[in-house]
Structures are given as C-alpha cells and as structure tokens.
Scaffold this motif. Structure first.
Motif, PDB file in Angstrom:
ATOM      1  N   MET A  60       0.767  -1.305   0.039  1.00  0.00           N
ATOM      2  CA  MET A  60       0.164   0.394   0.383  1.00  0.00           C
ATOM      3  C   MET A  60       1.154   1.040  -0.007  1.00  0.00           C
ATOM      4  N   GLN A  61       0.197   2.358  -0.716  1.00  0.00           N
ATOM      5  CA  GLN A  61       1.478   3.380  -1.304  1.00  0.00           C
ATOM      6  C   GLN A  61       1.541   4.184   0.146  1.00  0.00           C
ATOM      7  N   TYR A  62       0.015   4.701   0.182  1.00  0.00           N
ATOM      8  CA  TYR A  62      -0.315   5.526   2.069  1.00  0.00           C
ATOM      9  C   TYR A  62       0.022   4.466   2.870  1.00  0.00           C
ATOM     10  N   ALA A  63       0.045   3.290   3.358  1.00  0.00           N
ATOM     11  CA  ALA A  63      -0.062   3.055   4.653  1.00  0.00           C
ATOM     12  C   ALA A  63       0.817   3.978   5.813  1.00  0.00           C
ATOM     13  N   ASP A  64       1.642   4.632   5.277  1.00  0.00           N
ATOM     14  CA  ASP A  64       2.122   5.012   7.099  1.00  0.00           C
ATOM     15  C   ASP A  64       0.813   5.984   7.016  1.00  0.00           C
ATOM     16  N   ILE A  65       1.114   7.149   5.911  1.00  0.00           N
ATOM     17  CA  ILE A  65      -0.187   7.861   6.205  1.00  0.00           C
ATOM     18  C   ILE A  65      -1.478   7.767   7.145  1.00  0.00           C
ATOM     19  N   VAL A  66      -1.628   6.259   6.397  1.00  0.00           N
ATOM     20  CA  VAL A  66      -3.132   5.513   7.866  1.00  0.00           C
ATOM     21  C   VAL A  66      -2.795   5.214   9.097  1.00  0.00           C
ATOM     22  N   ILE A  67      -1.429   5.027   9.208  1.00  0.00           N
ATOM     23  CA  ILE A  67      -1.228   4.546  10.629  1.00  0.00           C
ATOM     24  C   ILE A  67      -0.756   5.204  11.687  1.00  0.00           C
ATOM     25  N   ALA A  68      -0.631   6.966  10.731  1.00  0.00           N
ATOM     26  CA  ALA A  68      -0.995   7.828  11.376  1.00  0.00           C
ATOM     27  C   ALA A  68      -1.753   8.640  12.178  1.00  0.00           C
ATOM     28  N   VAL A  69      -2.366   8.871  10.949  1.00  0.00           N
ATOM     29  CA  VAL A  69      -3.827   9.466  11.203  1.00  0.00           C
ATOM     30  C   VAL A  69      -4.293   8.489  12.656  1.00  0.00           C
ATOM     31  N   LEU A  70      -4.596   6.450  12.761  1.00  0.00           N
ATOM     32  CA  LEU A  70      -5.269   5.946  13.025  1.00  0.00           C
ATOM     33  C   LEU A  70      -4.562   5.968  14.016  1.00  0.00           C
ATOM     34  N   GLY A  71      -3.423   6.247  14.319  1.00  0.00           N
ATOM     35  CA  GLY A  71      -2.363   5.903  15.925  1.00  0.00           C
ATOM     36  C   GLY A  71      -2.851   7.148  16.369  1.00  0.00           C
ATOM     37  N   ALA A  72      -3.503   8.488  15.901  1.00  0.00           N
ATOM     38  CA  ALA A  72      -3.333   9.714  16.713  1.00  0.00           C
ATOM     39  C   ALA A  72      -4.217   9.897  17.392  1.00  0.00           C
ATOM     40  N   PHE A  73      -5.702   9.195  16.282  1.00  0.00           N
ATOM     41  CA  PHE A  73      -6.955   8.925  16.875  1.00  0.00           C
ATOM     42  C   PHE A  73      -6.544   7.960  18.483  1.00  0.00           C
ATOM     43  N   ALA A  74      -6.103   6.676  17.783  1.00  0.00           N
ATOM     44  CA  ALA A  74      -6.585   5.800  19.162  1.00  0.00           C
ATOM     45  C   ALA A  74      -5.583   6.782  20.482  1.00  0.00           C
ATOM     46  N   LEU A  75      -4.420   7.680  20.027  1.00  0.00           N
ATOM     47  CA  LEU A  75      -3.855   7.637  21.439  1.00  0.00           C
ATOM     48  C   LEU A  75      -5.093   8.865  21.756  1.00  0.00           C
ATOM     49  N   ALA A  76      -6.300   9.694  20.881  1.00  0.00           N
ATOM     50  CA  ALA A  76      -6.637  10.705  21.194  1.00  0.00           C
ATOM     51  C   ALA A  76      -7.944   9.962  21.908  1.00  0.00           C
ATOM     52  N   TRP A  77      -8.505   8.864  21.521  1.00  0.00           N
ATOM     53  CA  TRP A  77      -9.519   7.926  21.871  1.00  0.00           C
ATOM     54  C   TRP A  77      -8.753   7.180  23.570  1.00  0.00           C
ATOM     55  N   ALA A  78      -7.584   6.938  23.424  1.00  0.00           N
ATOM     56  CA  ALA A  78      -7.520   6.894  25.299  1.00  0.00           C
ATOM     57  C   ALA A  78      -6.617   7.263  25.927  1.00  0.00           C
TER      58      ALA A  78
END
Length: 83
Positions: free
Chosen positions: A1-19
């Motif tokens: 996947m070409q944009y996997a790092d961007i998707v992981i960064a967005v999901l990681g930031a949301f996971a940190l916010a949720w936690a």
C-alpha cells in the motif's frame, strides 16, 4: 500500500486521543482528537521539513507524529481549565 504510513499515523493519533479520553474519563473525544491531530501534523512538520530527520518515504516521521501527539495531549490535560 502506497499510503500505509499516512493511514497508520492518522489511526495512531486517533487511538492516542481515544485512550487519553478514556483514561481521564472526560468524554470529550472531539477536543482530544483535535489536539492529537494538530500535534501529529506538527510532529510530521518537525521531522520532515524542519529537522530533516526523515522523508515521506520512511517511517521515522510516524514516530515523531505520535510523540508530538502524546506530548500535546499531556499538556492539554495538564493545563486545561478546571472550573
């Protein structure tokens, strides 16, 4: 996947916010998501544009983004208005 790092960064930031929202029991997910998202973009900017420790082809900037989001969330809960 070409944009996997961007998707992981967005999901990681949301996971940190949720936690952070769950740990504090505040139930203000929009505010924590906004803080984490802006800080993640700032972390990307510092890693890629300011200090040039990474490029968009690497994964180092994702760590910088998550570190910036963590620091911003800690500061947000430390200095928020407690009426």
């Amino acid at each position: 996947m070409q944009y996997a790092d961007i998707v992981i960064a967005v999901l990681g930031a949301f996971a940190l916010a949720w936690a952070a929202d769950q740990l504090t029991g505040r139930r203000g997910l929009f505010a924590t998501s906004l803080v984490a998202g802006v800080a993640a973009v700032a972390g990307w900017f510092l890693a890629v544009r300011v200090f040039a420790v990474s490029t968009m082809d690497g994964w180092t900037w994702v760590g910088w983004s998550m570190a910036a989001a963590t620091l911003a969330l800690a500061a947000f809960f430390l200095f928020r208005n407690k009426r």
